[in-house]
Motif scaffolding. Sequence first.
Motif, mmCIF file in Angstrom:
data_model
loop_
_atom_site.group_PDB
_atom_site.id
_atom_site.type_symbol
_atom_site.label_atom_id
_atom_site.label_comp_id
_atom_site.label_asym_id
_atom_site.label_seq_id
_atom_site.Cartn_x
_atom_site.Cartn_y
_atom_site.Cartn_z
ATOM 1 N N THR A 1 0.820 -0.859 0.171
ATOM 2 C CA THR A 1 -0.208 -0.131 -0.207
ATOM 3 C C THR A 1 0.846 1.390 0.071
ATOM 4 O O THR A 1 2.095 1.107 0.305
ATOM 5 N N SER A 2 0.095 2.017 0.258
ATOM 6 C CA SER A 2 0.766 3.740 -0.406
ATOM 7 C C SER A 2 1.010 4.071 0.976
ATOM 8 O O SER A 2 2.419 4.388 1.227
ATOM 9 N N LYS A 3 1.292 3.406 2.174
ATOM 10 C CA LYS A 3 1.693 3.577 3.608
ATOM 11 C C LYS A 3 2.559 2.657 3.472
ATOM 12 O O LYS A 3 3.890 3.273 4.415
ATOM 13 N N GLN A 4 2.440 1.409 3.162
ATOM 14 C CA GLN A 4 3.878 1.056 3.319
ATOM 15 C C GLN A 4 5.117 1.463 2.197
ATOM 16 O O GLN A 4 5.961 0.822 3.054
ATOM 17 N N PHE A 5 4.600 1.791 1.017
ATOM 18 C CA PHE A 5 5.989 2.547 0.812
ATOM 19 C C PHE A 5 6.324 3.926 1.598
ATOM 20 O O PHE A 5 7.462 3.507 1.767
ATOM 21 N N GLY A 6 5.136 4.329 1.467
ATOM 22 C CA GLY A 6 6.061 5.507 3.122
ATOM 23 C C GLY A 6 6.959 4.849 4.014
ATOM 24 O O GLY A 6 8.456 5.538 4.250
ATOM 25 N N TRP A 7 6.582 4.163 4.741
ATOM 26 C CA TRP A 7 7.607 4.086 5.813
ATOM 27 C C TRP A 7 9.037 3.067 4.927
ATOM 28 O O TRP A 7 10.018 3.239 6.381
ATOM 29 N N VAL A 8 8.375 2.248 3.971
ATOM 30 C CA VAL A 8 9.882 2.223 3.368
ATOM 31 C C VAL A 8 10.785 2.892 2.545
ATOM 32 O O VAL A 8 11.813 3.145 3.495
ATOM 33 N N ALA A 9 9.900 4.376 2.017
ATOM 34 C CA ALA A 9 10.712 5.215 1.845
ATOM 35 C C ALA A 9 11.379 5.934 3.056
ATOM 36 O O ALA A 9 12.900 6.568 3.005
ATOM 37 N N GLY A 10 10.538 5.787 4.577
ATOM 38 C CA GLY A 10 10.946 6.777 5.693
ATOM 39 C C GLY A 10 12.518 5.521 6.474
ATOM 40 O O GLY A 10 13.096 6.371 6.493
ATOM 41 N N ILE A 11 12.160 4.509 6.161
ATOM 42 C CA ILE A 11 13.767 3.903 6.310
ATOM 43 C C ILE A 11 14.714 3.536 5.849
ATOM 44 O O ILE A 11 15.391 3.546 5.987
ATOM 45 N N PHE A 12 14.851 3.861 4.502
ATOM 46 C CA PHE A 12 15.417 3.930 3.531
ATOM 47 C C PHE A 12 16.476 5.997 3.782
ATOM 48 O O PHE A 12 18.009 5.928 4.156
ATOM 49 N N PHE A 13 15.737 6.661 3.535
ATOM 50 C CA PHE A 13 15.813 8.070 4.583
ATOM 51 C C PHE A 13 16.598 8.189 6.252
ATOM 52 O O PHE A 13 17.937 8.742 6.031
ATOM 53 N N PHE A 14 16.645 7.056 6.870
ATOM 54 C CA PHE A 14 16.958 7.474 8.510
ATOM 55 C C PHE A 14 18.510 6.250 7.782
ATOM 56 O O PHE A 14 19.180 6.391 8.373
ATOM 57 N N GLY A 15 18.359 5.486 7.234
ATOM 58 C CA GLY A 15 19.485 4.480 6.520
ATOM 59 C C GLY A 15 20.759 5.695 6.063
ATOM 60 O O GLY A 15 21.084 5.766 6.685
ATOM 61 N N TYR A 16 20.008 5.869 5.303
ATOM 62 C CA TYR A 16 20.809 7.317 4.061
ATOM 63 C C TYR A 16 21.364 8.569 5.297
ATOM 64 O O TYR A 16 22.809 8.333 5.117
ATOM 65 N N PHE A 17 20.546 9.446 6.255
ATOM 66 C CA PHE A 17 20.995 9.927 7.707
ATOM 67 C C PHE A 17 22.209 9.028 8.344
ATOM 68 O O PHE A 17 23.278 10.330 8.502
ATOM 69 N N LEU A 18 21.889 7.873 8.663
ATOM 70 C CA LEU A 18 23.181 8.029 9.601
ATOM 71 C C LEU A 18 24.062 7.093 9.104
ATOM 72 O O LEU A 18 25.007 7.344 10.251
ATOM 73 N N PHE A 19 23.777 6.874 8.188
ATOM 74 C CA PHE A 19 25.353 6.490 7.319
ATOM 75 C C PHE A 19 26.494 7.479 6.386
ATOM 76 O O PHE A 19 27.450 6.537 6.016
ATOM 77 N N GLU A 20 25.234 8.332 6.220
ATOM 78 C CA GLU A 20 26.552 8.622 5.109
ATOM 79 C C GLU A 20 27.868 9.916 5.579
ATOM 80 O O GLU A 20 28.556 9.826 4.516
ATOM 81 N N ILE A 21 27.804 10.513 6.560
ATOM 82 C CA ILE A 21 28.684 11.521 6.933
ATOM 83 C C ILE A 21 30.303 9.776 8.068
ATOM 84 O O ILE A 21 30.919 10.039 6.984
ATOM 85 N N PRO A 22 29.197 8.998 8.430
ATOM 86 C CA PRO A 22 30.876 7.875 8.194
ATOM 87 C C PRO A 22 30.963 7.167 6.745
ATOM 88 O O PRO A 22 32.298 7.586 7.206
ATOM 89 N N SER A 23 30.536 7.320 6.307
ATOM 90 C CA SER A 23 30.684 6.893 4.844
ATOM 91 C C SER A 23 32.257 8.014 4.293
ATOM 92 O O SER A 23 32.636 7.528 3.081
ATOM 93 N N ASN A 24 31.563 8.957 4.230
ATOM 94 C CA ASN A 24 31.518 10.222 3.670
ATOM 95 C C ASN A 24 33.489 10.677 4.583
ATOM 96 O O ASN A 24 34.305 11.064 3.696
ATOM 97 N N LEU A 25 33.121 9.952 5.225
ATOM 98 C CA LEU A 25 34.574 10.573 6.421
ATOM 99 C C LEU A 25 35.896 9.560 5.513
ATOM 100 O O LEU A 25 36.660 9.707 5.702
ATOM 101 N N MET A 26 34.748 7.859 5.825
ATOM 102 C CA MET A 26 36.110 6.563 4.812
ATOM 103 C C MET A 26 35.916 6.730 3.911
ATOM 104 O O MET A 26 37.104 6.847 3.247
#
Length: 104
Positions: free
Chosen positions: A57-82
Amino acid sequence: MVNNQVSAGAALDEGKIIHKLRMRIIPFVFVLYIISFLDRINISFAALTMNQELVITSKQFGWVAGIFFFGYFLFEIPSNLMLHKVGARIWIACILIIWECWLR
C-alpha cells in the motif's frame, strides 16, 4: 593616510572577488538543487508501478521510504569520512564487495 588608501583598495578587491565567486558558485549550486529536487520526485514516480508489483500500500511505501531515509541519514557522514580517509577507488570497491556478499 596611506593605511586608508590601502584598506579602500583591499575592500574594492574583496568586493570584486566576492562578486566573481558568486557568479561562478550560485549557478552551479542552483543546478545541483534542481538535480536534487528531480531525484526526490523520482521516488514518487517509481512508487506508481512499484507498489503494484510489490503488492504494497502507499502507507507501507511511505514506511519503506522513511526507513531508507533514516539509513541514508545515519550512514552518510561516516561513509564520507571513510571515503576521504581511504580514497574513492578503495572505498567504493569495498562497498560493492560487501554489498555483493550481503545479497548472496
